[in-house]
Design a protein around this motif. Structure first.
Motif, short mmCIF file in Angstrom:
data_model
loop_
_atom_site.label_atom_id
_atom_site.label_comp_id
_atom_site.label_asym_id
_atom_site.label_seq_id
_atom_site.Cartn_x
_atom_site.Cartn_y
_atom_site.Cartn_z
N ARG A 79 0.62 -1.08 0.00
CA ARG A 79 0.13 -0.29 -0.04
C ARG A 79 0.97 1.40 -0.01
NH1 ARG A 79 -4.03 0.57 4.53
NH2 ARG A 79 -4.70 2.38 3.22
N HIS A 100 -6.10 -1.07 -1.16
CA HIS A 100 -6.44 -1.77 -0.06
C HIS A 100 -6.37 -3.32 -0.01
CE1 HIS A 100 -8.37 1.81 1.42
NE2 HIS A 100 -8.79 1.97 0.32
N TYR A 101 -6.09 -3.87 1.20
CA TYR A 101 -6.00 -5.51 1.01
C TYR A 101 -6.94 -6.13 1.85
CZ TYR A 101 -3.34 -4.82 5.41
OH TYR A 101 -2.86 -4.66 6.65
#
Length: 327
Positions: free
Chosen positions: A142, A149-150
């Protein structure tokens, strides 16, 4: 189409979105790029703005088709992909920063996008959720601007609960449908408390809940519904949500009685959307007509409380004993 907020991303995504596992052809068939493009266009025409793919779907061809389509449009279309399942062997030890970075770079190359909107770990081994270094690697991606986003795609509710401990986790993808109820018991409330979006996959139990199969239906050899009914290739919960085909036929008979055969698909998807913690549902589609049919669930009337109770009773009678304790 109606839209809901996807967790910490703040994005407004279509509550019925698109899963791209079988994009461009049915499971077991060769990939059809033109069919994939028509399917994606139908999704956009129906207000769908969130597409979930993975680097292993059709060996990267799904990512390529999604990326090509998104690059050709001016509308904001959110792209989620997944990584990890290309590891061979697929073990926790393989989830290193170097491997994750490599997977992301290859997904960026496949899609041709400058950044991945949402990167998800693709159903990793349970031990991975205990490794802070894995999530630190995602944080660094990021910071590097490769992903926005994750999240995680999980097999088990317990894995999702462990993932919620990581403060920057944006989403959890999990199987939830009329024959898989467990996530609603504790996970959904916990995710809402942490502002984590819920992405629901396998919403139609690998097609069972469309009501289109018969007891003598035969699937092609390359179709996971042919070769993975008992978990021969990967977690059996991904195929028919973990129940046997025979049990599935019994359940579908009951659901057809409750909702009618013609509207079973929309009713099954609407049942999921009745849970406010769900951000979006990602039914797959191998043809534009399936996209259009699925999208209608977004504006299907809410199910009455009695129908919700009836579904619970069917689950308790036919399904609970087989799946509830496993996932």
């Amino acid at each position: 189409m109606h839209y809901r907020t996807l967790g910490k991303t703040g994005w407004k995504v279509s509550d019925i979105s698109l899963g791209a596992w079988q994009l461009g052809g049915k499971w077991g068939n060769s990939f059809d790029e033109q069919l994939a493009e028509r399917t994606l266009l139908e999704a956009l025409d129906n207000g769908i703005n969130f597409i979930d793919t993975a680097d292993v779907y059709s060996a990267g061809l799904s990512e390529r088709a999604v990326g090509k389509f998104v690059r050709s449009r001016s509308e904001r279309i959110y792209v989620a992909t997944k990584c990890g399942r290309r590891l061979d062997p697929h073990t926790a030890a393989g989830y290193t920063a170097a491997n994750i970075n490599r997977f992301v770079d290859e997904s960026l190359q496949n899609t041709g996008l400058e950044v991945i909107d949402l990167l998800q770990l693709h159903c990793p081994p349970t031990e991975v959720y205990e490794r802070a270094d894995v999530f630190e690697a995602l944080d660094r991606l990021r910071e590097a601007g490769k992903i926005l986003h994750y999240g995680v795609s999980v097999e088990k509710v317990a894995e999702a609960h462990r993932a919620l401990a990581y403060p920057d986790l944006a989403t959890v993808q999990i199987i939830f449908n009329m024959v898989r109820h467990k996530p609603a018991e504790t996970l959904f409330a916990a995710a809402q408390d942490r502002q984590v979006g819920i992405i629901v996959r396998v919403p139609l139990a690998s097609g069972l809940l469309t009501g289109k199969f018969a007891p003598d239906t035969r699937f092609e050899e390359g179709d996971h519904r042919f070769f993975n009914q008992n978990g021969e290739a990967f977690d059996k919960g991904e195929t028919f949500s973990g129940i046997s085909y025979q049990t599935g036929m019994e359940v579908v008979r009951e659901f057809k009685r409750l909702f009618g055969e013609a509207y079973l698909t929309q009713s099954a998807l609407r049942w999921i959307l009745m849970h406010e913690a769900v951000s979006c549902v990602i039914p797959g589609a191998s043809h534009p007509d399936q996209v259009k049919w699925n999208a209608q669930a977004s504006y299907t009337p809410a199910l009455p409380a009695m129908a919700m109770d009836d579904v619970r009773q069917v689950y308790d009678k036919y399904v609970r004993q087989y799946v509830h304790h496993l996932w």
